[in-house]
Structure formats: C-alpha cells, structure tokens
Design an enzyme around this catalytic site. Structure first.
Site, mmCIF file in Angstrom:
data_model
loop_
_atom_site.group_PDB
_atom_site.id
_atom_site.type_symbol
_atom_site.label_atom_id
_atom_site.label_comp_id
_atom_site.label_asym_id
_atom_site.label_seq_id
_atom_site.Cartn_x
_atom_site.Cartn_y
_atom_site.Cartn_z
ATOM 1 N N HIS A 41 0.807 -1.228 0.000
ATOM 2 C CA HIS A 41 0.000 0.000 0.000
ATOM 3 C C HIS A 41 0.833 1.267 0.000
ATOM 4 C CE1 HIS A 41 -3.974 -1.719 0.343
ATOM 5 N NE2 HIS A 41 -3.358 -2.719 0.950
ATOM 6 N N GLU A 63 9.465 -4.091 -0.878
ATOM 7 C CA GLU A 63 9.200 -5.381 -0.233
ATOM 8 C C GLU A 63 9.887 -6.467 -1.072
ATOM 9 O OE1 GLU A 63 5.091 -6.209 1.997
ATOM 10 O OE2 GLU A 63 5.019 -6.992 -0.026
ATOM 11 N N ARG A 110 18.288 8.906 7.033
ATOM 12 C CA ARG A 110 16.899 9.348 6.889
ATOM 13 C C ARG A 110 16.752 10.545 5.944
ATOM 14 N NH1 ARG A 110 12.892 9.404 5.466
ATOM 15 N NH2 ARG A 110 10.930 10.114 6.317
ATOM 16 N N ARG A 364 -1.443 -10.499 -1.250
ATOM 17 C CA ARG A 364 -0.265 -9.880 -1.833
ATOM 18 C C ARG A 364 -0.013 -10.441 -3.236
ATOM 19 N NH1 ARG A 364 0.124 -6.255 1.483
ATOM 20 N NH2 ARG A 364 2.060 -5.504 2.422
HETATM 21 N N1 APR Z 1 -13.446 -1.878 9.479
HETATM 22 C C1 APR Z 1 -12.911 -3.121 9.440
HETATM 23 N N2 APR Z 1 -12.128 -3.559 8.433
HETATM 24 C C2 APR Z 1 -11.887 -2.704 7.417
HETATM 25 C C3 APR Z 1 -12.404 -1.388 7.388
HETATM 26 C C4 APR Z 1 -13.240 -0.992 8.491
HETATM 27 N N3 APR Z 1 -13.770 0.224 8.549
HETATM 28 N N4 APR Z 1 -11.969 -0.790 6.262
HETATM 29 C C5 APR Z 1 -11.210 -1.683 5.610
HETATM 30 N N5 APR Z 1 -11.143 -2.844 6.301
HETATM 31 C C6 APR Z 1 -10.416 -4.064 5.960
HETATM 32 C C7 APR Z 1 -10.450 -4.433 4.494
HETATM 33 O O1 APR Z 1 -11.607 -5.181 4.164
HETATM 34 C C8 APR Z 1 -9.162 -5.256 4.346
HETATM 35 O O2 APR Z 1 -9.405 -6.634 4.560
HETATM 36 O O3 APR Z 1 -9.051 -3.848 6.243
HETATM 37 C C9 APR Z 1 -8.259 -4.726 5.448
HETATM 38 C C10 APR Z 1 -7.038 -3.953 4.936
HETATM 39 O O4 APR Z 1 -6.230 -4.845 4.255
HETATM 40 P P1 APR Z 1 -5.296 -4.432 3.040
HETATM 41 O O5 APR Z 1 -5.965 -3.352 2.261
HETATM 42 O O6 APR Z 1 -4.897 -5.667 2.343
HETATM 43 O O7 APR Z 1 -4.031 -3.737 3.764
HETATM 44 P P2 APR Z 1 -2.651 -4.296 4.352
HETATM 45 O O8 APR Z 1 -1.695 -4.584 3.283
HETATM 46 O O9 APR Z 1 -2.912 -5.361 5.361
HETATM 47 O O10 APR Z 1 -2.159 -2.979 5.113
HETATM 48 C C11 APR Z 1 -2.941 -2.391 6.128
HETATM 49 O O11 APR Z 1 -1.105 -1.294 7.171
HETATM 50 O O12 APR Z 1 1.093 -0.950 6.587
HETATM 51 C C12 APR Z 1 -0.164 -0.425 6.616
HETATM 52 O O13 APR Z 1 -0.183 1.090 4.763
HETATM 53 C C13 APR Z 1 -0.693 -0.111 5.237
HETATM 54 O O14 APR Z 1 -2.397 1.233 6.069
HETATM 55 C C14 APR Z 1 -2.148 -0.031 5.517
HETATM 56 C C15 APR Z 1 -2.364 -1.089 6.592
HETATM 57 ZN ZN ZN Z 2 5.022 -1.845 2.769
#
Ligand code: APR
Ligand code: ZN
Ligand code: ZN
Length: 369
Positions: A41, A63, A110, A364
């Site tokens: 992300h 990554e 940094r 991923r």
């Molecule tokens: N409530 C509950 N779950 C939610 C909500 C909400 N309001 N909004 C989104 N989600 C869920 C989505 O359905 C999804 O399964 O949160 C999950 C987010 O997963 P990904 O988009 O795959 O993100 P991920 O790669 O796990 O990263 C999550 O961590 O490192 C940070 O920048 C990254 O902010 C991001 C976070």
């Molecule tokens: Zn990352």
C-alpha cells in the site's frame, strides 16, 4: 549496468517498464539483483500523490528479496552471492536511535532517503542521462538496485526469495507489532482490526505470543476463513451490528481486550481499537498508515483510566539483527508466508498488481523478475 525497471513518472500515472542505467555501488554500497518484490500500500500511497515526500520520476518498491551481485569499497558484512532483503528501515548500530535500545527507527540515512537519494546525495538510477529517484531507499521495482550496506539484511539462502520478499514489509510489520511493540504475554486477549496481509500477520504474531483469544475484525466476510485458519478464535464483522464495534468487543471480552491492533489506516477504526481495550491496562497499537493530514481522537479519559495508545513501524524490528531470525522462523514453519502470496506476476504486469490491490482481490501480489 542496464536494468529493467518500472518507473513512476508522475502522481496518478501508470508505471512504465524501461531499461534504465544503474551505476555501480559506491563506497559502503551494495548492488542487488532482485528476484522478487511484493506490491504494498505504501507504493500505491506515494504513486497516488498523497505522500508529501513523494518525488518523481522514481522507482517504487520496498518489499523485495534478491542476491548481491557487486559490493562497493569498504563493504564487509555482505559478499557477492549472499541472499538479502532490502531494508527501508536500516540499522547502522551507531546512531542515537540504534543505540537507545528503545526503537528500530535508525536515522543514519533518513534525510537523503526521504529525498529519494543515496547517502552521498546522488541517485544511482538514470534514463537517457535523466536522473531517476530512489524510493524508501530500496527501489525494488528494478531488476538491479543499489542500497547502502546498512540497509541490507543477509538471510539464509535456503529460503525461497519469491516468498520471503514479503518479510521485507507487511508480514514482519504485523508479527513484530505484536512481539516487539506490544509485547503481548501468554494468555492475553487480542483484537485486530483489518485482515489484509498486515492484520493477518498480527494474528500470526498473537499465536506466537500464545494469546488465549484472538478477535479478528473486518467488514469483508471473505476474510473470516483464512483468519481462523491462522488462529483467530472469533471473526467480527462491524456491518452485522448497529452500534459502535468497540461496545460489542468490550461486551464480548468482559470489559475489553488486553491488546488491540489497527491494521487498516483509518482514523475511526484507530479510535475503535483503543476503546476496545480494557480499562486499567489495555494497550492499542496503530500499524495502519492514515492519509496525509488526518488526525486521531478519543476522550482523554480513555487514557487517564489506564489505556495506552502506541504505534509501530516495520513491527519495531531491527532489520539487520532481527529479520534473519524471521526468515529462520519461516523455514522452520513457525511463520506462514507462502499462503500470503495469492498472485504472482511478471514485472510487465505491475500495473495490474496495483489494480488488484485496490480492488481488494489479493492478499499480496509478488512480482518476479
Ligand atoms: N473496518 C474493518 N475492516 C476494514 C475497514 C473498516 N472500517 N476498512 C477496511 N477494512 C479491511 C479491508 O476489508 C481489508 O481486509 O481492512 C483490510 C485492509 O487490508 P489491506 O488493504 O490488504 O491492507 P494491508 O496490506 O494489510 O495494510 C494495512 O497497514 O502498513 C499499513 O499502509 C498499510 O495502512 C495499511 C495497513
Ligand atoms: Zn510496505
Ligand atoms: Zn542507526
């Protein structure tokens, strides 16, 4: 050196695959041939234009995993042929931060890293003489990249690079937040908000920490099955309730959880995660990265009455000294990584990988070179 690379020319534009020039590693630097890289992300955040530090044109990606092909003058800790994971959070071992014993946020490079440059203030990438900026000090969307020696973790060559690249960010971030940042104790109750690669890895960390109950929270019901396979004891969909989800969690857990984690990047769920914690001792760790300019809020009484709010970057993991251990835990089956790779694509399909991520179709995508 010529290298195929995906270039981000401007905010909101698709990446284009070009043959760039990569300069040889200078003193204290290492050239790595990437074998694979995840798409995360943070890459999308910068590409969207929302990242105040974003500088174009650049080569995104952070990554990755690969093999050392050349080392600059004075490099002693890695050699040609070593298998490595690039570190966007380096570990110099000498700065105030490294020496504090309290944080993994090494600050040695940094300033230049944030400007898209190597520590000497220049770039190693160019196209037809035009400099192309680095990104997060890693630029793993290039077949060849150059990194400072302090930004490389040497790992066991037995590990498949097209899998352990995910330990370069998301999976380590989730597990480390549990083990290093929150320091969850055996028997604890844990709630994790958001079940992407990061939140699912929080579940893995909670299992490693021997949590007694792990509540997995997501608005997408499709996430329930894998969460339970990984060890979640309860799946909660906030859409199934017409009241704040923190109330539901407090009720289900006799006053709240011992530890909660936010792995979405949404300031409202950050609040819900804090308020799901038990009075007197519950601790909430923010992992998700919220949009630029957003702010968190809660009633201060939440903290006065003993709840703790903290945050974690790269899971508090010191990359050079601790990441090789994560690779060992993957090899001996304690950490799951393979199951997180739900799609593999060649570099040429990197824009599709971004689309799949935005559509929530994948945990991923791993790009192979
Ligand atoms: N409530 C509950 N779950 C939610 C909500 C909400 N309001 N909004 C989104 N989600 C869920 C989505 O359905 C999804 O399964 O949160 C999950 C987010 O997963 P990904 O988009 O795959 O993100 P991920 O790669 O796990 O990263 C999550 O961590 O490192 C940070 O920048 C990254 O902010 C991001 C976070
Ligand atoms: Zn990352
Ligand atoms: Zn340092």
């Amino acid at each position: 050196m010529k290298s195929r690379a995906a270039i981000a020319w401007a905010a909101g534009q698709p990446l284009t695959i070009e043959e760039v020039d990569v300069q040889a590693p200078q003193a204290g630097e290492v050239m790595v041939k990437l074998v694979a890289t995840g798409v995360c992300h943070t890459d999308a955040f910068t590409l969207s234009g929302a990242d105040p530090e974003g500088i174009f044109p650049c080569i995104l990606g952070h990554e990755g995993a690969g093999i050392v092909v050349e080392v600059g003058e004075g490099v002693t800790s890695v050699a040609v042929g070593d298998h490595v994971i690039p570190l966007y959070t380096p570990e110099c071992g000498e700065c105030k931060f490294c020496k504090s014993g309290k944080t993994n946020l090494c600050q040695a490079i940094r300033a230049t890293q944030g400007k898209g440059l190597m520590p000497d203030g220049t770039s190693r990438f160019s196209l037809n003489g035009q400099p192309i900026y680095h990104f997060m000090g890693t630029s793993t969307f290039s077949e060849y990249t150059v990194l400072p020696e302090i930004a490389i973790a040497k790992i066991n060559p037995a590990a498949a690079l097209d899998k352990v690249c995910l330990l370069g960010c998301g999976i380590t971030t989730g597990i480390g937040a549990v083990l290093n940042t929150a320091k969850v104790e055996p028997g604890s109750t844990v709630a994790v908000f958001g079940l992407g690669g990061v939140g699912l890895s929080v579940i893995q960390g909670a299992v490693l920490a021997k949590a007694s109950r792990i509540l997995a929270i997501d608005i997408n019901p499709d996430k329930a099955e894998f969460a339970k396979q990984l060890g979640a004891t309860d799946f909660i969909n906030p859409k199934d309730y017409d009241r704040p989800i923190q109330e539901v969690i407090v009720e289900l857990t006799d006053g709240g959880v011992d530890y909660s984690f936010e792995a979405i990047g949404n300031v409202n769920t950050m609040r819900a995660a804090l308020e799901s914690c038990h009075k007197g001792w519950g601790e909430s760790t923010i992992i998700g990265v919220a949009g630029a300019g957003q702010e968190i809020s809660t009633r201060p009484f939440q903290l006065v009455t003993g709840r703790v709010w903290r945050g974690s970057a790269f899971g508090g993991v010191k990359g050079r000294s601790q990441l090789p251990g994560y690779v060992e835990q993957y090899l001996n089956g304690q950490i799951k990584v393979d199951e997180f790779v739900t799609e593999t694509r060649p570099l040429e399909e990197i824009n599709e990988a971004f689309e799949d991520m935005h559509a929530g179709k994948v945990i991923r995508t791993v790009i192979t070179f």
